[in-house]
Design a protein around this motif. Structure first.
Motif, PDB file in Angstrom:
ATOM      1  N   ALA A 276       0.831  -1.206   0.000  1.00 30.46           N
ATOM      2  CA  ALA A 276       0.000   0.000   0.000  1.00 30.46           C
ATOM      3  C   ALA A 276       0.866   1.256   0.000  1.00 30.46           C
ATOM      4  O   ALA A 276       0.547   2.239  -0.681  1.00 30.46           O
ATOM      5  CB  ALA A 276      -0.920  -0.003   1.214  1.00 30.46           C
ATOM      6  N   ALA A 277       1.969   1.208   0.752  1.00 27.14           N
ATOM      7  CA  ALA A 277       2.859   2.369   0.811  1.00 27.14           C
ATOM      8  C   ALA A 277       3.596   2.594  -0.504  1.00 27.14           C
ATOM      9  O   ALA A 277       3.909   3.729  -0.862  1.00 27.14           O
ATOM     10  CB  ALA A 277       3.852   2.202   1.957  1.00 27.14           C
ATOM     11  N   VAL A 278       3.869   1.521  -1.228  1.00 31.59           N
ATOM     12  CA  VAL A 278       4.468   1.648  -2.559  1.00 31.59           C
ATOM     13  C   VAL A 278       3.464   2.233  -3.542  1.00 31.59           C
ATOM     14  O   VAL A 278       3.775   3.116  -4.345  1.00 31.59           O
ATOM     15  CB  VAL A 278       4.990   0.282  -3.060  1.00 31.59           C
ATOM     16  CG1 VAL A 278       5.372   0.352  -4.538  1.00 31.59           C
ATOM     17  CG2 VAL A 278       6.182  -0.177  -2.236  1.00 31.59           C
TER      18      VAL A 278
ATOM     19  N   VAL B 294       0.607   7.704   3.222  1.00 36.41           N
ATOM     20  CA  VAL B 294       1.275   7.043   4.346  1.00 36.41           C
ATOM     21  C   VAL B 294       2.230   8.009   5.039  1.00 36.41           C
ATOM     22  O   VAL B 294       3.292   8.362   4.511  1.00 36.41           O
ATOM     23  CB  VAL B 294       2.022   5.775   3.873  1.00 36.41           C
ATOM     24  CG1 VAL B 294       2.673   5.068   5.062  1.00 36.41           C
ATOM     25  CG2 VAL B 294       1.060   4.837   3.158  1.00 36.41           C
ATOM     26  N   ALA B 295       1.854   8.437   6.241  1.00 37.62           N
ATOM     27  CA  ALA B 295       2.690   9.357   7.013  1.00 37.62           C
ATOM     28  C   ALA B 295       3.917   8.653   7.572  1.00 37.62           C
ATOM     29  O   ALA B 295       4.995   9.257   7.687  1.00 37.62           O
ATOM     30  CB  ALA B 295       1.878   9.970   8.148  1.00 37.62           C
ATOM     31  N   SER B 296       3.763   7.392   7.946  1.00 39.32           N
ATOM     32  CA  SER B 296       4.887   6.591   8.420  1.00 39.32           C
ATOM     33  C   SER B 296       4.503   5.122   8.343  1.00 39.32           C
ATOM     34  O   SER B 296       3.318   4.774   8.247  1.00 39.32           O
ATOM     35  CB  SER B 296       5.285   6.964   9.854  1.00 39.32           C
ATOM     36  OG  SER B 296       4.354   6.445  10.791  1.00 39.32           O
TER      37      SER B 296
ATOM     38  N   PRO C  48       8.880   1.537  -0.319  1.00 41.37           N
ATOM     39  CA  PRO C  48       8.358   2.897  -0.479  1.00 41.37           C
ATOM     40  C   PRO C  48       9.322   3.928   0.098  1.00 41.37           C
ATOM     41  O   PRO C  48      10.109   3.627   0.999  1.00 41.37           O
ATOM     42  CB  PRO C  48       7.057   2.866   0.326  1.00 41.37           C
ATOM     43  CG  PRO C  48       7.321   1.845   1.395  1.00 41.37           C
ATOM     44  CD  PRO C  48       8.193   0.799   0.752  1.00 41.37           C
ATOM     45  N   GLY C  49       9.245   5.131  -0.403  1.00 39.58           N
ATOM     46  CA  GLY C  49      10.079   6.199   0.120  1.00 39.58           C
ATOM     47  C   GLY C  49       9.400   6.919   1.256  1.00 39.58           C
ATOM     48  O   GLY C  49       9.252   8.156   1.220  1.00 39.58           O
TER      49      GLY C  49
ATOM     50  N   TYR D 282      17.986  -5.604   5.507  1.00 44.15           N
ATOM     51  CA  TYR D 282      17.801  -5.156   4.125  1.00 44.15           C
ATOM     52  C   TYR D 282      17.073  -3.815   4.094  1.00 44.15           C
ATOM     53  O   TYR D 282      17.479  -2.879   3.391  1.00 44.15           O
ATOM     54  CB  TYR D 282      17.011  -6.203   3.330  1.00 44.15           C
ATOM     55  CG  TYR D 282      16.652  -5.748   1.931  1.00 44.15           C
ATOM     56  CD1 TYR D 282      17.539  -5.926   0.872  1.00 44.15           C
ATOM     57  CD2 TYR D 282      15.440  -5.105   1.683  1.00 44.15           C
ATOM     58  CE1 TYR D 282      17.214  -5.484  -0.405  1.00 44.15           C
ATOM     59  CE2 TYR D 282      15.116  -4.662   0.421  1.00 44.15           C
ATOM     60  CZ  TYR D 282      16.003  -4.856  -0.627  1.00 44.15           C
ATOM     61  OH  TYR D 282      15.672  -4.393  -1.882  1.00 44.15           O
ATOM     62  N   LEU D 283      15.990  -3.713   4.874  1.00 41.93           N
ATOM     63  CA  LEU D 283      15.228  -2.467   4.888  1.00 41.93           C
ATOM     64  C   LEU D 283      16.054  -1.316   5.463  1.00 41.93           C
ATOM     65  O   LEU D 283      15.902  -0.166   5.042  1.00 41.93           O
ATOM     66  CB  LEU D 283      13.934  -2.656   5.677  1.00 41.93           C
ATOM     67  CG  LEU D 283      12.907  -3.582   5.020  1.00 41.93           C
ATOM     68  CD1 LEU D 283      11.748  -3.864   5.952  1.00 41.93           C
ATOM     69  CD2 LEU D 283      12.402  -2.994   3.706  1.00 41.93           C
ATOM     70  N   ALA D 284      16.927  -1.626   6.402  1.00 39.90           N
ATOM     71  CA  ALA D 284      17.792  -0.585   6.960  1.00 39.90           C
ATOM     72  C   ALA D 284      18.721  -0.007   5.894  1.00 39.90           C
ATOM     73  O   ALA D 284      19.043   1.189   5.927  1.00 39.90           O
ATOM     74  CB  ALA D 284      18.597  -1.138   8.129  1.00 39.90           C
ATOM     75  N   THR D 285      19.133  -0.839   4.938  1.00 39.08           N
ATOM     76  CA  THR D 285      19.997  -0.329   3.860  1.00 39.08           C
ATOM     77  C   THR D 285      19.243   0.612   2.934  1.00 39.08           C
ATOM     78  O   THR D 285      19.863   1.369   2.179  1.00 39.08           O
ATOM     79  CB  THR D 285      20.590  -1.476   3.020  1.00 39.08           C
ATOM     80  OG1 THR D 285      19.552  -2.131   2.280  1.00 39.08           O
ATOM     81  CG2 THR D 285      21.320  -2.484   3.888  1.00 39.08           C
ATOM     82  N   THR D 286      17.908   0.585   2.997  1.00 43.94           N
ATOM     83  CA  THR D 286      17.094   1.473   2.156  1.00 43.94           C
ATOM     84  C   THR D 286      16.620   2.716   2.920  1.00 43.94           C
ATOM     85  O   THR D 286      15.837   3.492   2.393  1.00 43.94           O
ATOM     86  CB  THR D 286      15.870   0.731   1.582  1.00 43.94           C
ATOM     87  OG1 THR D 286      14.933   0.472   2.638  1.00 43.94           O
ATOM     88  CG2 THR D 286      16.288  -0.575   0.928  1.00 43.94           C
ATOM     89  N   GLY D 287      17.062   2.851   4.174  1.00 43.45           N
ATOM     90  CA  GLY D 287      16.729   4.045   4.945  1.00 43.45           C
ATOM     91  C   GLY D 287      15.860   3.832   6.155  1.00 43.45           C
ATOM     92  O   GLY D 287      15.614   4.768   6.915  1.00 43.45           O
TER      93      GLY D 287
END
Length: 236
Positions: free
Chosen positions: A85-87, A93-95, A178-179, A199-204
């Protein structure tokens, strides 16, 4: 006369066991500060027969409940539809807060996920030949490393039936992140979930640990991480 602003919305997305508000026992107390919605994913209606996973339908449920926008909080396999959904609708999506996310499409070729798939793929392939109790027993052995508890009640049998219909999370159409501002909380007990979180940590994403294995949200520490993250987003 000055009117207070409406409460910010928070949508909670459950995993494969408990669902709706029962899946979030610690988070009820957020209702004083937030407009909390505890959704039921596709096939989890308490008065309906279990249905096979539909990742797209789950995503639609999440988007619909976001309304004009809000925060998303998800657990385990519920993290798949929350992230989809966030993508799809990042402007809503606020967070995004993910507890032990089973977003295995993203890590399908990494070691822990690859080993998990190798262990479970034969069971998923054979599930139409197994009854609910047989599947439940084998799933417990392979995933939990323990003997399954007897299906002593109608609710237990319904949950076992629903479990057998859950598709492998690594088959979800989720291949990008998602960003949006993201917190990932894991229990530090299982390399599979640590691999997804790293993995998700590498994306921010921000990655934190809390106790209680697969349900860190059920502890004061895990709940506190969520409370602080939501508050930072409101004041950031």
């Amino acid at each position: 006369m000055q009117h207070s602003s409406p409460k910010p919305r928070v949508v909670f997305v459950h995993g494969t066991g408990r669902f709706g508000i029962a899946a979030w026992p610690y988070q009820h107390r957020l209702a004083s500060a937030y407009d909390c919605l505890f959704v039921r994913r596709h096939g989890f209606a308490p008065d309906g027969a279990p249905q096979r996973t539909d990742f797209g339908a789950d995503m639609d449920i999440v988007v619909e409940n976001l309304g004009d926008g809000g925060h998303l909080v998800a657990h385990s396999q519920g993290a798949v539809s929350a992230m989809m959904a966030a993508v799809e609708r990042p402007e809503l999506v606020a967070s995004l807060t993910l507890f032990e996310p089973a977003c295995l499409s993203l890590t399908a070729d990494l070691p822990a996920t690859r080993a998990h798939r190798k262990r479970l793929e034969p069971l998923f392939a054979a599930r139409n030949e197994l009854d609910d109790e047989q599947y439940h027993r084998e799933f417990s052995r392979l995933v939990l490393g323990a003997a399954a508890k007897p299906l002593a009640s109608a609710a237990d049998r319904l949950q076992a039936s629903r479990l057998r219909l859950q598709d492998p999370p690594w088959t979800a159409p989720l291949h990008i992140v998602p960003g949006v501002r993201t917190l990932v909380v894991t229990g530090g007990w299982e390399p599979l979930y640590e691999e997804v979180a790293e993995y998700l940590a590498t994306t921010g994403a921000v990655h934190r640990h809390a106790a209680n294995n697969h349900r860190p949200q059920d502890t004061p520490e895990g709940h506190g991480l969520l409370v602080d993250f939501l508050a930072d987003g409101q004041h950031g």
